[in-house]
Scaffold this motif. Structure first.
Motif, PDB file in Angstrom:
ATOM      1  N   LYS A 157       0.858  -1.186   0.000  1.00 38.42           N
ATOM      2  CA  LYS A 157       0.000   0.000   0.000  1.00 38.42           C
ATOM      3  C   LYS A 157       0.892   1.233   0.000  1.00 38.42           C
ATOM      4  CE  LYS A 157      -3.812   0.017   2.511  1.00 38.42           C
ATOM      5  NZ  LYS A 157      -4.956  -0.299   1.632  1.00 38.42           N
ATOM      6  N   ILE A 158       0.656   2.092  -0.980  1.00 35.08           N
ATOM      7  CA  ILE A 158       1.438   3.324  -1.081  1.00 35.08           C
ATOM      8  C   ILE A 158       0.489   4.501  -0.939  1.00 35.08           C
ATOM      9  CG2 ILE A 158       2.908   4.704  -2.603  1.00 35.08           C
ATOM     10  CD1 ILE A 158       4.262   2.229  -3.443  1.00 35.08           C
ATOM     11  N   GLY A 195      -0.315   8.909  -0.118  1.00 39.40           N
ATOM     12  CA  GLY A 195      -0.087  10.178  -0.797  1.00 39.40           C
ATOM     13  C   GLY A 195      -1.148  10.438  -1.843  1.00 39.40           C
ATOM     14  N   PRO A 196      -0.994  11.552  -2.568  1.00 42.29           N
ATOM     15  CA  PRO A 196      -2.020  11.966  -3.539  1.00 42.29           C
ATOM     16  C   PRO A 196      -2.189  10.992  -4.705  1.00 42.29           C
ATOM     17  CG  PRO A 196      -0.252  13.624  -3.381  1.00 42.29           C
ATOM     18  CD  PRO A 196       0.123  12.514  -2.459  1.00 42.29           C
ATOM     19  N   CYS A 197      -1.171  10.191  -4.992  1.00 34.94           N
ATOM     20  CA  CYS A 197      -1.274   9.204  -6.078  1.00 34.94           C
ATOM     21  C   CYS A 197      -1.373   7.798  -5.488  1.00 34.94           C
ATOM     22  CB  CYS A 197      -0.066   9.289  -7.000  1.00 34.94           C
ATOM     23  SG  CYS A 197       0.223  10.903  -7.718  1.00 34.94           S
ATOM     24  N   ALA A 198      -2.081   7.672  -4.395  1.00 33.22           N
ATOM     25  CA  ALA A 198      -2.120   6.414  -3.637  1.00 33.22           C
ATOM     26  C   ALA A 198      -2.543   5.233  -4.494  1.00 33.22           C
ATOM     27  CB  ALA A 198      -3.069   6.559  -2.450  1.00 33.22           C
ATOM     28  N   VAL A 199      -1.845   4.122  -4.268  1.00 31.77           N
ATOM     29  CA  VAL A 199      -2.080   2.898  -5.025  1.00 31.77           C
ATOM     30  C   VAL A 199      -1.830   1.708  -4.105  1.00 31.77           C
ATOM     31  CG1 VAL A 199      -0.752   1.413  -6.613  1.00 31.77           C
ATOM     32  CG2 VAL A 199      -1.696   3.553  -7.449  1.00 31.77           C
ATOM     33  N   THR A 200      -2.547   0.648  -4.328  1.00 34.14           N
ATOM     34  CA  THR A 200      -2.214  -0.625  -3.699  1.00 34.14           C
ATOM     35  C   THR A 200      -1.748  -1.579  -4.791  1.00 34.14           C
ATOM     36  OG1 THR A 200      -3.936  -0.244  -2.049  1.00 34.14           O
ATOM     37  CG2 THR A 200      -3.071  -2.494  -2.227  1.00 34.14           C
ATOM     38  N   PHE A 201      -0.497  -1.995  -4.711  1.00 35.56           N
ATOM     39  CA  PHE A 201      -0.001  -3.006  -5.647  1.00 35.56           C
ATOM     40  C   PHE A 201      -0.429  -4.366  -5.101  1.00 35.56           C
ATOM     41  CE2 PHE A 201       3.082   0.484  -6.479  1.00 35.56           C
ATOM     42  CZ  PHE A 201       2.800   0.654  -7.821  1.00 35.56           C
ATOM     43  N   ASP A 202      -1.347  -5.004  -5.826  1.00 39.29           N
ATOM     44  CA  ASP A 202      -2.016  -6.184  -5.275  1.00 39.29           C
ATOM     45  C   ASP A 202      -1.234  -7.479  -5.448  1.00 39.29           C
ATOM     46  OD1 ASP A 202      -4.345  -4.864  -4.338  1.00 39.29           O
ATOM     47  OD2 ASP A 202      -5.045  -4.675  -6.402  1.00 39.29           O
ATOM     48  N   GLU A 219       5.789   1.906 -12.289  1.00 36.88           N
ATOM     49  CA  GLU A 219       5.072   1.811 -11.011  1.00 36.88           C
ATOM     50  C   GLU A 219       5.474   2.955 -10.080  1.00 36.88           C
ATOM     51  OE1 GLU A 219       4.512  -3.047 -11.088  1.00 36.88           O
ATOM     52  OE2 GLU A 219       6.420  -2.208 -10.408  1.00 36.88           O
ATOM     53  N   ASN A 269       6.687   5.931 -10.868  1.00 31.09           N
ATOM     54  CA  ASN A 269       6.173   7.214 -11.333  1.00 31.09           C
ATOM     55  C   ASN A 269       4.647   7.274 -11.248  1.00 31.09           C
ATOM     56  OD1 ASN A 269       8.698   8.312 -11.815  1.00 31.09           O
ATOM     57  ND2 ASN A 269       8.780   7.587 -13.920  1.00 31.09           N
ATOM     58  N   ALA A 270       3.979   6.140 -11.400  1.00 29.45           N
ATOM     59  CA  ALA A 270       2.512   6.121 -11.247  1.00 29.45           C
ATOM     60  C   ALA A 270       2.121   6.603  -9.852  1.00 29.45           C
ATOM     61  CB  ALA A 270       1.958   4.718 -11.507  1.00 29.45           C
ATOM     62  N   VAL A 271       2.914   6.239  -8.844  1.00 29.37           N
ATOM     63  CA  VAL A 271       2.584   6.631  -7.467  1.00 29.37           C
ATOM     64  C   VAL A 271       3.391   7.839  -7.010  1.00 29.37           C
ATOM     65  CG1 VAL A 271       1.960   4.271  -6.836  1.00 29.37           C
ATOM     66  CG2 VAL A 271       4.274   5.068  -6.388  1.00 29.37           C
ATOM     67  N   ASN A 272       4.254   8.360  -7.897  1.00 30.11           N
ATOM     68  CA  ASN A 272       5.122   9.494  -7.554  1.00 30.11           C
ATOM     69  C   ASN A 272       5.877   9.233  -6.255  1.00 30.11           C
ATOM     70  OD1 ASN A 272       6.313  11.975  -8.013  1.00 30.11           O
ATOM     71  ND2 ASN A 272       4.687  13.143  -7.022  1.00 30.11           N
ATOM     72  N   ARG A 285       0.643  17.056 -14.324  1.00 33.11           N
ATOM     73  CA  ARG A 285       0.176  15.672 -14.407  1.00 33.11           C
ATOM     74  C   ARG A 285      -1.291  15.727 -14.009  1.00 33.11           C
ATOM     75  NH1 ARG A 285       1.236  10.085 -10.891  1.00 33.11           N
ATOM     76  NH2 ARG A 285       0.711   8.767 -12.625  1.00 33.11           N
ATOM     77  N   THR A 324      -4.764  -1.522  -7.292  1.00 29.14           N
ATOM     78  CA  THR A 324      -5.942  -0.740  -6.933  1.00 29.14           C
ATOM     79  C   THR A 324      -5.522   0.724  -6.877  1.00 29.14           C
ATOM     80  OG1 THR A 324      -6.752  -2.587  -5.613  1.00 29.14           O
ATOM     81  CG2 THR A 324      -7.787  -0.439  -5.235  1.00 29.14           C
TER      82      THR A 324
END
Lengths: 253, 253
Positions: free
Chosen positions: A207-208, A210-217, A237, A239-242, B181, B215
């Motif tokens: 789980k990452i 911040g404003p570009c939050a993402v969960t790499f599943d 990955e 850069n997607a989440v910065n 972005r 996600t």
């Protein structure tokens, strides 16, 4: 927002991605391979502070080791034979920057990768020490720019993958296969695996915040006695989440 | 793996990202703006099949509209004034490909964006029709390659953002600001917002399946009477998940 447990990243290569070095890391790397990582110090300080305050250490602080999340920019692993074909007979890779995993380094040497549409990626960093197989790890953005259609593979599983041509200052080296996108993965010592309750080959979530939050599943678990706890994601990955040094990261079963 | 509800994507630009066109879309676009999207047909067929089988339609099939997930490659929106500075007095943008949102198109015209380190991105696609502000939307990978440090912004919120220089065949145009972005977002008609129980400005999650499952935890909701249900992610995000036409996608509150 949820509170996350760990705050860290660094990079294996300064090309195309933002790069953060503590200045002492830059200076020490030639004389001191793998100095104590900032994440380790922070982890110890966090544990000490909670103890001093007489408060229970939060779950992430109870982990035996800190979580380090690294963006792995495009790079290659080469055999000694390939290094000699590219850089000359008897050539040895020169460490430029020591990586978090013990004994691993980004070499001073780089090569040029030629794609099937005659496009090239220059300054492709070699990671050392030499291995028993040749492997190029690219992000999909790199592969698309080059004209490669590359598969997602665990490092080392290169059967049936596309190959390519490498150029060095002293010659060419043709790879019959070995160009992949490396599957996102976490390196773990058995004591980390025990703490998180996972085994080699399992999948976890990263789980990452911040404003570009993402969960790499789908985060592949790799376990070895020699491993330090470290996640590797690629530049797409990252850069997607910065991902930045203070981006909150948490490993979840 | 969890079952997801929708299977679709397409792209606004063929540069640097894999591109999928139904051949009839290519042929029809000049004569028929916004033909019925394949996702809409699939959605109707799915509903009809479940009805015919006498089985209850699953949750995603009950949604008023299908979920379309698009990767938005780097592009710019320009004012008519900027178009004329770049392409000549009185120049009008020419639609090359109609986009999913009604009346929006990728123009035949492209520009060159010059970064602060004198690096350039050529063939930067213009999306039409013209707007009342100039805005360049890049992925972080693009921005890092160019040497820009760009902020994450909702489209149109460009106060205080960096600017740059655009070059066209007939002249230059200097943007004092507007290079961002774009925040990942979902366009929704009010009936979609009602179905998902969200309002403009809310955040949703986009679950993407497959071997690179992710996600996206912070998906901005944008609601307008004119909008069709469509998620926009950028090339870093699209390549991080290796989004393909059959990649399962699900929007979750």
């Amino acid at each position: 927002m949820k509170t996350f447990g760990s705050f860290c990243k660094f990079f294996v290569d300064e090309i195309r991605i933002r790069c953060f070095f503590a200045s002492d890391e830059r200076l020490d790397m030639a004389v001191q391979p793998n100095p104590v990582h900032r994440a380790v110090v922070e982890h110890l300080v966090r544990q000490a502070v909670y103890q001093r305050m007489g408060k229970p250490v939060p779950a992430t602080g109870q982990a035996p080791n800190p979580l380090v999340v690294n963006v792995s920019a495009r790079h290659c692993h080469l055999t000694q034979e390939a290094v000699e074909a590219l850089f000359g007979k008897g050539h040895q890779l020169t460490p430029m920057k020591w990586l978090y995993q013990e004994g691993q380094f980004a070499a001073k040497e780089t090569v040029t990768l030629v794609g099937p549409r005659s496009r090239v990626i220059s300054n492709l960093r070699i990671l050392g020490p030499c291995r028993t197989l040749n492997q190029v790890e690219l992000a999909y953005t790199d592969a698309i720019a080059l004209g490669f259609d590359i598969p997602l593979r665990q490092s080392g599983k290169i059967e049936g993958t596309p190959g390519g041509m490498l150029m060095g200052p002293e010659g060419f080296f043709e790879m019959p296969d070995g160009i992949i996108r490396a599957e996102r993965h976490v390196h773990m010592h058995p004591e980390d695996a025990a703490h998180y309750g996972v085994s080699a080959g399992d999948r976890m979530k990263l789980k990452i915040g911040g404003p570009c939050a993402v969960t790499f599943d789908e985060m592949l678990v790799r376990v070895d006695e020699s491993f330090k706890l470290e996640v590797h994601i690629d530049t797409d990955e990252g850069n997607a989440v910065n991902l930045k040094p203070d981006t909150p990261c948490e490993l979840v079963k």
